[in-house]
Scaffold this motif. Structure first.
Motif, mmCIF file in Angstrom:
data_model
loop_
_atom_site.group_PDB
_atom_site.id
_atom_site.type_symbol
_atom_site.label_atom_id
_atom_site.label_comp_id
_atom_site.label_asym_id
_atom_site.label_seq_id
_atom_site.Cartn_x
_atom_site.Cartn_y
_atom_site.Cartn_z
ATOM 1 N N ALA A 1 -13.227 0.661 23.165
ATOM 2 C CA ALA A 1 -14.181 -0.440 23.035
ATOM 3 C C ALA A 1 -14.517 -0.993 24.425
ATOM 4 C CB ALA A 1 -13.609 -1.541 22.151
ATOM 5 N N SER A 2 -13.553 -0.891 25.352
ATOM 6 C CA SER A 2 -13.742 -1.283 26.745
ATOM 7 C C SER A 2 -12.636 -0.598 27.538
ATOM 8 C CB SER A 2 -13.683 -2.803 26.909
ATOM 9 O OG SER A 2 -12.361 -3.258 26.745
ATOM 10 N N ASN A 3 -12.474 -0.957 28.807
ATOM 11 C CA ASN A 3 -11.428 -0.338 29.623
ATOM 12 C C ASN A 3 -10.023 -0.579 29.077
ATOM 13 O OD1 ASN A 3 -13.211 0.788 31.419
ATOM 14 N ND2 ASN A 3 -13.065 -0.903 32.882
ATOM 15 N N ASP A 4 -9.786 -1.740 28.497
ATOM 16 C CA ASP A 4 -8.447 -2.102 28.052
ATOM 17 C C ASP A 4 -8.308 -2.300 26.553
ATOM 18 O OD1 ASP A 4 -7.458 -2.021 30.647
ATOM 19 O OD2 ASP A 4 -7.916 -4.128 31.017
ATOM 20 N N THR A 5 -9.319 -1.918 25.774
ATOM 21 C CA THR A 5 -9.222 -2.084 24.329
ATOM 22 C C THR A 5 -9.751 -0.858 23.596
ATOM 23 O OG1 THR A 5 -11.387 -3.128 24.072
ATOM 24 C CG2 THR A 5 -9.525 -4.598 24.504
ATOM 25 N N PHE A 6 -9.249 -0.701 22.386
ATOM 26 C CA PHE A 6 -9.690 0.351 21.479
ATOM 27 C C PHE A 6 -9.910 -0.284 20.118
ATOM 28 C CE2 PHE A 6 -7.357 2.495 24.745
ATOM 29 C CZ PHE A 6 -8.003 3.708 24.907
ATOM 30 N N THR A 7 -10.661 0.378 19.281
ATOM 31 C CA THR A 7 -10.807 -0.036 17.895
ATOM 32 C C THR A 7 -10.240 1.079 17.026
ATOM 33 O OG1 THR A 7 -12.776 -1.342 18.364
ATOM 34 C CG2 THR A 7 -12.411 -0.701 16.068
ATOM 35 N N ALA A 8 -9.298 0.713 16.177
ATOM 36 C CA ALA A 8 -8.690 1.669 15.261
ATOM 37 C C ALA A 8 -9.243 1.431 13.862
ATOM 38 C CB ALA A 8 -7.173 1.503 15.248
ATOM 39 N N SER A 9 -9.793 2.476 13.259
ATOM 40 C CA SER A 9 -10.260 2.399 11.871
ATOM 41 C C SER A 9 -9.186 3.026 10.996
ATOM 42 C CB SER A 9 -11.569 3.155 11.698
ATOM 43 O OG SER A 9 -12.583 2.526 12.443
ATOM 44 N N VAL A 10 -8.737 2.255 10.019
ATOM 45 C CA VAL A 10 -7.611 2.663 9.180
ATOM 46 C C VAL A 10 -7.981 2.467 7.719
ATOM 47 C CG1 VAL A 10 -5.179 2.206 8.649
ATOM 48 C CG2 VAL A 10 -6.000 1.949 10.997
ATOM 49 N N GLU A 11 -7.614 3.424 6.875
ATOM 50 C CA GLU A 11 -7.780 3.271 5.423
ATOM 51 C C GLU A 11 -6.420 3.082 4.786
ATOM 52 O OE1 GLU A 11 -11.872 5.785 4.644
ATOM 53 O OE2 GLU A 11 -10.025 6.466 3.697
ATOM 54 N N LEU A 12 -6.322 2.051 3.963
ATOM 55 C CA LEU A 12 -5.098 1.715 3.241
ATOM 56 C C LEU A 12 -5.350 1.890 1.750
ATOM 57 C CD1 LEU A 12 -4.430 -1.701 5.030
ATOM 58 C CD2 LEU A 12 -3.467 0.510 5.645
ATOM 59 N N THR A 13 -4.485 2.613 1.075
ATOM 60 C CA THR A 13 -4.590 2.775 -0.375
ATOM 61 C C THR A 13 -3.524 1.903 -1.025
ATOM 62 O OG1 THR A 13 -5.370 5.037 -0.089
ATOM 63 C CG2 THR A 13 -4.573 4.422 -2.288
ATOM 64 N N PHE B 1 0.828 -1.192 0.000
ATOM 65 C CA PHE B 1 0.000 0.000 0.000
ATOM 66 C C PHE B 1 0.869 1.251 0.000
ATOM 67 C CE2 PHE B 1 0.185 -1.694 4.311
ATOM 68 C CZ PHE B 1 0.603 -0.623 5.060
ATOM 69 N N SER B 2 0.313 2.325 -0.546
ATOM 70 C CA SER B 2 1.068 3.562 -0.711
ATOM 71 C C SER B 2 0.703 4.621 0.303
ATOM 72 C CB SER B 2 0.844 4.120 -2.114
ATOM 73 O OG SER B 2 -0.540 4.396 -2.310
ATOM 74 N N ASP B 3 -0.490 4.520 0.863
ATOM 75 C CA ASP B 3 -0.932 5.549 1.785
ATOM 76 C C ASP B 3 -1.757 4.921 2.897
ATOM 77 O OD1 ASP B 3 -1.172 8.312 2.583
ATOM 78 O OD2 ASP B 3 -3.261 8.194 1.946
ATOM 79 N N VAL B 4 -1.593 5.463 4.090
ATOM 80 C CA VAL B 4 -2.330 4.990 5.250
ATOM 81 C C VAL B 4 -2.920 6.195 5.954
ATOM 82 C CG1 VAL B 4 -2.155 3.841 7.486
ATOM 83 C CG2 VAL B 4 -0.749 3.074 5.591
ATOM 84 N N SER B 5 -4.167 6.052 6.357
ATOM 85 C CA SER B 5 -4.819 7.122 7.092
ATOM 86 C C SER B 5 -5.557 6.513 8.278
ATOM 87 C CB SER B 5 -5.801 7.861 6.180
ATOM 88 O OG SER B 5 -6.511 8.838 6.907
ATOM 89 N N ILE B 6 -5.150 6.914 9.488
ATOM 90 C CA ILE B 6 -5.862 6.465 10.682
ATOM 91 C C ILE B 6 -7.066 7.376 10.834
ATOM 92 C CG2 ILE B 6 -5.757 6.146 13.178
ATOM 93 C CD1 ILE B 6 -2.714 5.665 12.813
#
Length: 122
Positions: A87-99, A76-81
């Motif tokens: 999501a809870s006390n000890d977790t997160f959800t990361a949404s990322v776009e990859l080109t 991939f050439s480009d990444v955008s967070i």
């Protein structure tokens, strides 16, 4: 735009080892995703596996081989967070776009980011 959800988990850095005690868990989660993505973008598969627990593979060697193959066949050439949300006390959800480099297709992926203590990491 393609969408997928991977079974990989990015791992945050252990704050006391980095002097980051005052940094929020959300910032640590974001930095973990950045570290993973930068390692993948530069082709450093050894660094990239340090940032994930990838349950798709039974061994680190298998994981390294698949990451290497994926990077050579579908880079991939480009990444955008796009977001990091709790999501809870000890977790997160990361949404990322990859080109993708070859066709410009944008893939949206979600990574579960966990707070986990392993040797030198949180």
């Amino acid at each position: 735009m393609a969408t997928s959800s991977d079974s990989m988990l990015a791992i945050s850095v252990f704050p006391s080892l980095t002097g980051a005690e005052s940094v929020s868990d959300e910032e640590l989660a974001k930095q973990s995703v950045i570290n993973y993505v930068e390692a993948v973008q530069t082709g450093n598969i050894y660094e990239s596996v340090k940032w994930v627990v990838d349950t798709r593979f039974s061994s680190t060697d298998e994981q390294l081989e698949q990451y290497k193959e994926s990077l050579s066949s579908n880079p991939f050439s480009d990444v955008s967070i796009k977001s990091i949300v709790p999501a809870s006390n000890d977790t997160f959800t990361a949404s990322v776009e990859l080109t993708r480099k070859d066709d410009g297709e944008t893939n949206k992926v979600s990574y579960q980011v966990i707070k986990r203590t392993i040797v030198g990491r949180y």
